[in-house]
Design an enzyme around this catalytic site. Sequence first.
Site, PDB file in Angstrom:
ATOM      1  N   HIS A 261       0.918  -1.342  -0.194  1.00 28.09           N
ATOM      2  CA  HIS A 261      -0.395   0.042   0.004  1.00 28.09           C
ATOM      3  C   HIS A 261       0.772   1.406   0.019  1.00 28.09           C
ATOM      4  O   HIS A 261       0.681   2.460  -0.692  1.00 28.09           O
ATOM      5  CB  HIS A 261      -1.099  -0.412   1.241  1.00 28.09           C
ATOM      6  CG  HIS A 261      -1.557   0.980   1.461  1.00 28.09           C
ATOM      7  ND1 HIS A 261      -2.890   0.940   0.951  1.00 28.09           N
ATOM      8  CD2 HIS A 261      -1.675   2.697   1.585  1.00 28.09           C
ATOM      9  CE1 HIS A 261      -3.160   2.351   0.963  1.00 28.09           C
ATOM     10  NE2 HIS A 261      -3.262   3.043   1.481  1.00 28.09           N
ATOM     11  N   GLU A 262       1.444   1.231   0.733  1.00 29.93           N
ATOM     12  CA  GLU A 262       2.750   2.405   0.828  1.00 29.93           C
ATOM     13  C   GLU A 262       3.848   2.478  -0.089  1.00 29.93           C
ATOM     14  O   GLU A 262       3.656   3.766  -0.909  1.00 29.93           O
ATOM     15  CB  GLU A 262       2.551   2.684   2.295  1.00 29.93           C
ATOM     16  CG  GLU A 262       2.617   2.647   3.722  1.00 29.93           C
ATOM     17  CD  GLU A 262       1.609   3.909   3.406  1.00 29.93           C
ATOM     18  OE1 GLU A 262       1.526   4.993   2.673  1.00 29.93           O
ATOM     19  OE2 GLU A 262       0.682   3.727   4.248  1.00 29.93           O
ATOM     20  N   HIS A 265       2.366   5.011  -2.941  1.00 36.60           N
ATOM     21  CA  HIS A 265       2.641   5.945  -2.706  1.00 36.60           C
ATOM     22  C   HIS A 265       3.824   5.668  -3.267  1.00 36.60           C
ATOM     23  O   HIS A 265       4.248   7.197  -3.834  1.00 36.60           O
ATOM     24  CB  HIS A 265       1.861   6.438  -1.608  1.00 36.60           C
ATOM     25  CG  HIS A 265       0.544   6.234  -0.805  1.00 36.60           C
ATOM     26  ND1 HIS A 265      -0.352   7.029  -1.706  1.00 36.60           N
ATOM     27  CD2 HIS A 265      -0.360   5.803   0.166  1.00 36.60           C
ATOM     28  CE1 HIS A 265      -1.098   7.031  -0.497  1.00 36.60           C
ATOM     29  NE2 HIS A 265      -1.900   6.028   0.243  1.00 36.60           N
ATOM     30  N   GLU A 291      -4.213   7.151  -3.974  1.00 35.45           N
ATOM     31  CA  GLU A 291      -4.644   6.051  -2.482  1.00 35.45           C
ATOM     32  C   GLU A 291      -4.976   5.276  -3.559  1.00 35.45           C
ATOM     33  O   GLU A 291      -5.062   3.606  -2.961  1.00 35.45           O
ATOM     34  CB  GLU A 291      -6.285   6.560  -2.404  1.00 35.45           C
ATOM     35  CG  GLU A 291      -6.489   7.535  -1.091  1.00 35.45           C
ATOM     36  CD  GLU A 291      -4.995   6.432   0.133  1.00 35.45           C
ATOM     37  OE1 GLU A 291      -4.989   5.779   0.260  1.00 35.45           O
ATOM     38  OE2 GLU A 291      -4.201   7.047   1.025  1.00 35.45           O
TER      39      GLU A 291
END
Length: 499
Positions: A261-262, A265, A291
């Site tokens: 997830h990160e 980003h 996101e």
Amino acid sequence: MDTTFDALLLRMKELRDLGGLIGLASWDQETYLPPKAAEARAQQLTTLQGLQHERLVDPRLGEWLAWTQDRKDLTDDQLAMARVLIQERDRAVKVPRTLVHALAEAQSRGVHAWREARKANRFDLFRPALERLLTLRREQADAYGHAGERYDALLEGFEPGMRVARLGPVLSSLRDTLIGWVGRLQASPRQGPDVLAGRQFDPEGRKRLCQRLLEDMGFDLEAGRLDQSVHPFSSGLHPMDVRLTTGLEEPGLGCLFSTLHEGGHGLYEQGFHPVLHRTPLANAPSMGLHESQSRLWENLVGRGRPFWTHYFPVLREAFPDTLADVDLEGFLASVNRVTPSLIRVDADEVTYNLHIVLRYELELLLIRDELPVADLPEAWNERMRRFLGVVPPDDRQGVLQDIHWAWGEFGYFPTYALGNLYAASLYATARRALPQLERGLARGELRPLRDWLRTHVHAEGYRLPAEERVRVVTGEGLTDDDFLGYLRSKFGTLYDVKL
């Protein structure tokens, strides 16, 4: 012309540099700051944010930006830089410097109070800080101006152009659809046991695997780093300095998905075209689009069969004893298990947006001053019961689980849901553009997808608004068709249920 735009460009770079330093101080606050330094960091952040605000509202900057209007001798990028900075400055000039300082101090104190409240498992320790933040955010919304809905003014800071009138029906429709789907999936006889439950995974082994996943995704660890924090987050200080964190407190494999997830980003932050660095265009046009990158990597890639066809053997090699009796089918069933849960970051793809709607509805009531802060835990628990059929046993697993309200980030949570919708549309387009994409994922080839996203999304930065960028790439703007179609296909098949 050159002299004026050079002065404007220099101010743009100063603002980006100050933003990077503020981000660095905030990242350190969540990772390595000594406990006794909390007060000093609050003062430092207040000073830095005050300096940034002064430069942003400087009348000379307003004159330089006004000069750019209707000029025919500026490039498209130069005009876009001016457009984005005008939007930012127009909001900033409406907020008094005293309020900027008060917010900066309240945010730092809020994070400290939230951390202490989590340790003690007592919401009342966080309540005064949250009440202060809400008061200041209402003042800020009124300073920005709005057409009767304060939340619109705050939402604008995360999702430019989005309004409650449009957002509310989208989230309500998702809520009603997903509540029905969860019930059907829960009733399916195909709902097997969670074969990963209760298994202990060595922290060092998990951290090494997290590092490997980032490298395989194409995240440049010489232009970024991975650390540990209570709540995983990412900080793009500069495209050559991107800080990611993951959580290793829990013994399970959640850190792998938070790293993906990160990492999504982080790839966005590292992917801006070099000509945009230190300008307002080295930024995502909205948090929803940002996101979309994290949710795409975490779920559409990271919970898919192609990805784990390659990485499950890697995982078993890293933890041979722990996973000795687990096969790929059991693993995939477990990481895609639809089970209403207490913790948002651990939620499956079907129930996740219900966590988001819960937070959106509560913070809308808070900003409207229609819900006393003292009643927030009870209101939280009531919606958890109604939406998900579970009730938190304590504050830590309930109202205190997220850091966002400690920062006063009201208006941020809906961007997660918008990110899910954008992610599904972008991934569907990538699959059409790259016919061998999922075969490559099954061989551990993650970079073709990274490269496609970099070309069509990351490198473009804020040249276009978020929905317009998605429309250019996919052929359509915000829609839930791709997202619901993805869930319907994946989980309908997995659970043998018609959705």
